[in-house]
Design a protein around this motif. Structure first.
Motif, PDB file in Angstrom:
ATOM      1  N   ASP A   1       0.855  -1.196   0.000  1.00 20.79           N
ATOM      2  CA  ASP A   1       0.000   0.000   0.000  1.00 20.79           C
ATOM      3  C   ASP A   1       0.892   1.246   0.000  1.00 20.79           C
ATOM      4  O   ASP A   1       1.586   1.511   0.974  1.00 20.79           O
ATOM      5  CB  ASP A   1      -0.894  -0.045   1.252  1.00 20.79           C
ATOM      6  N   LEU A   2       0.834   1.992  -1.100  1.00 21.09           N
ATOM      7  CA  LEU A   2       1.757   3.128  -1.256  1.00 21.09           C
ATOM      8  C   LEU A   2       1.224   4.453  -0.727  1.00 21.09           C
ATOM      9  O   LEU A   2       1.908   5.471  -0.834  1.00 21.09           O
ATOM     10  CB  LEU A   2       2.082   3.332  -2.749  1.00 21.09           C
ATOM     11  N   HIS A   3       0.024   4.481  -0.190  1.00 23.74           N
ATOM     12  CA  HIS A   3      -0.555   5.776   0.214  1.00 23.74           C
ATOM     13  C   HIS A   3      -1.344   5.592   1.509  1.00 23.74           C
ATOM     14  O   HIS A   3      -2.411   4.990   1.497  1.00 23.74           O
ATOM     15  CB  HIS A   3      -1.453   6.287  -0.925  1.00 23.74           C
TER      16      HIS A   3
ATOM     17  N   CYS B   1       3.746  10.818 -16.403  1.00 19.42           N
ATOM     18  CA  CYS B   1       3.185  10.691 -15.053  1.00 19.42           C
ATOM     19  C   CYS B   1       2.602   9.295 -14.848  1.00 19.42           C
ATOM     20  O   CYS B   1       2.128   8.654 -15.787  1.00 19.42           O
ATOM     21  CB  CYS B   1       2.058  11.699 -14.838  1.00 19.42           C
ATOM     22  N   LEU B   2       2.639   8.879 -13.592  1.00 18.30           N
ATOM     23  CA  LEU B   2       1.984   7.640 -13.174  1.00 18.30           C
ATOM     24  C   LEU B   2       0.758   8.020 -12.350  1.00 18.30           C
ATOM     25  O   LEU B   2       0.734   9.090 -11.731  1.00 18.30           O
ATOM     26  CB  LEU B   2       2.952   6.800 -12.335  1.00 18.30           C
ATOM     27  N   PHE B   3      -0.229   7.149 -12.319  1.00 14.31           N
ATOM     28  CA  PHE B   3      -1.484   7.463 -11.621  1.00 14.31           C
ATOM     29  C   PHE B   3      -1.772   6.460 -10.507  1.00 14.31           C
ATOM     30  O   PHE B   3      -1.753   5.243 -10.723  1.00 14.31           O
ATOM     31  CB  PHE B   3      -2.656   7.453 -12.606  1.00 14.31           C
ATOM     32  N   GLN B   4      -2.072   6.999  -9.320  1.00 11.57           N
ATOM     33  CA  GLN B   4      -2.478   6.165  -8.172  1.00 11.57           C
ATOM     34  C   GLN B   4      -3.957   6.380  -7.923  1.00 11.57           C
ATOM     35  O   GLN B   4      -4.400   7.501  -7.656  1.00 11.57           O
ATOM     36  CB  GLN B   4      -1.659   6.544  -6.925  1.00 11.57           C
ATOM     37  N   ILE B   5      -4.726   5.326  -8.010  1.00 16.39           N
ATOM     38  CA  ILE B   5      -6.177   5.402  -7.813  1.00 16.39           C
ATOM     39  C   ILE B   5      -6.497   5.009  -6.367  1.00 16.39           C
ATOM     40  O   ILE B   5      -5.904   4.080  -5.821  1.00 16.39           O
ATOM     41  CB  ILE B   5      -6.902   4.419  -8.771  1.00 16.39           C
ATOM     42  N   ASN B   6      -7.459   5.717  -5.763  1.00 15.20           N
ATOM     43  CA  ASN B   6      -7.864   5.376  -4.395  1.00 15.20           C
ATOM     44  C   ASN B   6      -8.815   4.190  -4.376  1.00 15.20           C
ATOM     45  O   ASN B   6      -9.730   4.116  -5.202  1.00 15.20           O
ATOM     46  CB  ASN B   6      -8.598   6.553  -3.752  1.00 15.20           C
TER      47      ASN B   6
ATOM     48  N   SER C   1      -4.711   2.645  -0.523  1.00 15.90           N
ATOM     49  CA  SER C   1      -5.839   2.872   0.402  1.00 15.90           C
ATOM     50  C   SER C   1      -6.122   4.345   0.662  1.00 15.90           C
ATOM     51  O   SER C   1      -7.270   4.724   0.859  1.00 15.90           O
ATOM     52  CB  SER C   1      -5.563   2.180   1.743  1.00 15.90           C
ATOM     53  N   ASP C   2      -5.090   5.210   0.683  1.00 18.98           N
ATOM     54  CA  ASP C   2      -5.257   6.598   1.172  1.00 18.98           C
ATOM     55  C   ASP C   2      -5.996   6.557   2.519  1.00 18.98           C
ATOM     56  O   ASP C   2      -6.919   7.331   2.763  1.00 18.98           O
ATOM     57  CB  ASP C   2      -6.009   7.456   0.150  1.00 18.98           C
ATOM     58  N   SER C   3      -5.553   5.639   3.376  1.00 21.08           N
ATOM     59  CA  SER C   3      -6.271   5.409   4.637  1.00 21.08           C
ATOM     60  C   SER C   3      -5.964   6.506   5.646  1.00 21.08           C
ATOM     61  O   SER C   3      -4.849   7.047   5.684  1.00 21.08           O
ATOM     62  CB  SER C   3      -5.870   4.052   5.212  1.00 21.08           C
ATOM     63  N   HIS C   4      -6.978   6.829   6.444  1.00 17.27           N
ATOM     64  CA  HIS C   4      -6.860   7.895   7.437  1.00 17.27           C
ATOM     65  C   HIS C   4      -7.120   7.403   8.863  1.00 17.27           C
ATOM     66  O   HIS C   4      -6.814   8.110   9.820  1.00 17.27           O
ATOM     67  CB  HIS C   4      -7.818   9.043   7.116  1.00 17.27           C
ATOM     68  N   SER C   5      -7.772   6.250   9.031  1.00 23.37           N
ATOM     69  CA  SER C   5      -8.096   5.771  10.383  1.00 23.37           C
ATOM     70  C   SER C   5      -8.424   4.280  10.326  1.00 23.37           C
ATOM     71  O   SER C   5      -8.610   3.721   9.242  1.00 23.37           O
ATOM     72  CB  SER C   5      -9.274   6.576  10.952  1.00 23.37           C
ATOM     73  N   PRO C   6      -8.513   3.619  11.503  1.00 22.32           N
ATOM     74  CA  PRO C   6      -8.855   2.187  11.485  1.00 22.32           C
ATOM     75  C   PRO C   6     -10.332   1.926  11.229  1.00 22.32           C
ATOM     76  O   PRO C   6     -10.721   0.789  10.967  1.00 22.32           O
ATOM     77  CB  PRO C   6      -8.448   1.708  12.888  1.00 22.32           C
ATOM     78  N   THR C   7     -11.164   2.990  11.275  1.00 23.29           N
ATOM     79  CA  THR C   7     -12.616   2.760  11.146  1.00 23.29           C
ATOM     80  C   THR C   7     -13.268   3.497   9.979  1.00 23.29           C
ATOM     81  O   THR C   7     -14.247   3.033   9.427  1.00 23.29           O
ATOM     82  CB  THR C   7     -13.341   3.176  12.445  1.00 23.29           C
TER      83      THR C   7
END
Ligand SMILES: [Fe+2]
Length: 242
Positions: A3-5, A154-159, A189-195
């Motif tokens: 997971d890169l983000h 450019c390369l593209f990262q999708i959420n 993921s661009d994850s911000h929290s566990p929930t």
């Protein structure tokens, strides 16, 4: 998966609010099949010291808690006219010190200034990985600009949240289009929290597996992210142009 983000580092941005929450996020990621993650807090100027210390602290905590997640250094860089210089001066981190910086932009813009910023970063010797292009209104409305950015290299990262529909119909449609036409390099993921906005990647893995192909899931969730953190070359894409 790799997971890169992720906004897993505690108390640095709008992501994890404590070391405990960061460990919970790591646990969620591991349980969904993620083996490695790049920590990418929001940055636009020099925060290298804060980020480096936070990564070291979390790595230790992961080891102590027995959570088998490899953690790498990175940033989600807010692109400005200064970005290229700051990268060259080592005031901004790329993804695991590779040639690939993760760069985000304002949601409200025309895309013209962003094109100039990306050009300057490429001229400086980097290969930008654009964070969640599918979420920007100016790209949803001007698919020609997507072609242009891709042709520039450019390369593209999708959420994952775009593909699962969290951000509404337009990001979902463009996100799937970018995957199906071969524009997407990475899904993260661009994850911000566990929930809420979590690092759970199993759902998007299944979605790619079933709706696109098993090879696409492998390519976007493991193969390309691994090439990026190993600083290997990613060949120019040959997408189905818009
Ligand atoms: Fe982010």
């Amino acid at each position: 998966m790799i997971d890169l983000h992720s906004h897993i580092l505690p108390e640095l941005d709008d992501g994890s609010r404590s070391l405990g929450e960061s460990l919970e996020m790591a646990q969620v990621a591991v349980q969904s099949g993620v083996a490695a993650m790049v920590a990418t807090p929001h940055c636009m100027d020099d925060r290298t010291r804060d980020v480096r210390w936070a990564v070291l602290l979390l790595r230790d905590a992961l080891e102590e808690a027995g959570i088998p997640l490899r953690l790498y250094m990175g940033m989600e860089i807010f692109g400005t006219s200064e970005t290229a210089h700051l990268l060259q001066d080592r005031k901004l981190f790329t993804l695991n010190n590779s040639r690939y910086p993760l760069i985000e932009f304002s949601f409200r813009s025309s895309g013209r200034e962003e094109t100039r910023i990306l050009e300057s970063v490429i001229r400086a010797g980097y290969r930008p990985l654009v964070a969640h292009p599918e979420r920007y209104g100016y790209l949803q409305e001007d698919l020609g600009l997507i072609n242009e950015w891709k042709r520039m290299g450019c390369l593209f990262q999708i959420n994952k949240g775009s593909l699962t529909g969290r951000f509404g119909a337009a990001p979902r449609r463009l996100g799937m289009d970018l995957v199906e036409r071969g524009f997407a390099t990475v899904v993260a993921s661009d994850s911000h929290s566990p929930t809420v906005r979590t690092p759970w990647m199993k759902d998007v893995q299944n979605l790619l597996y079933r709706q696109v192909s098993p090879a696409a899931a492998e390519y976007l969730l493991l193969h390309n992210p691994r090439s990026i953190i190993k600083n290997e070359n990613i060949p120019p894409a040959e997408p189905e142009w818009f």
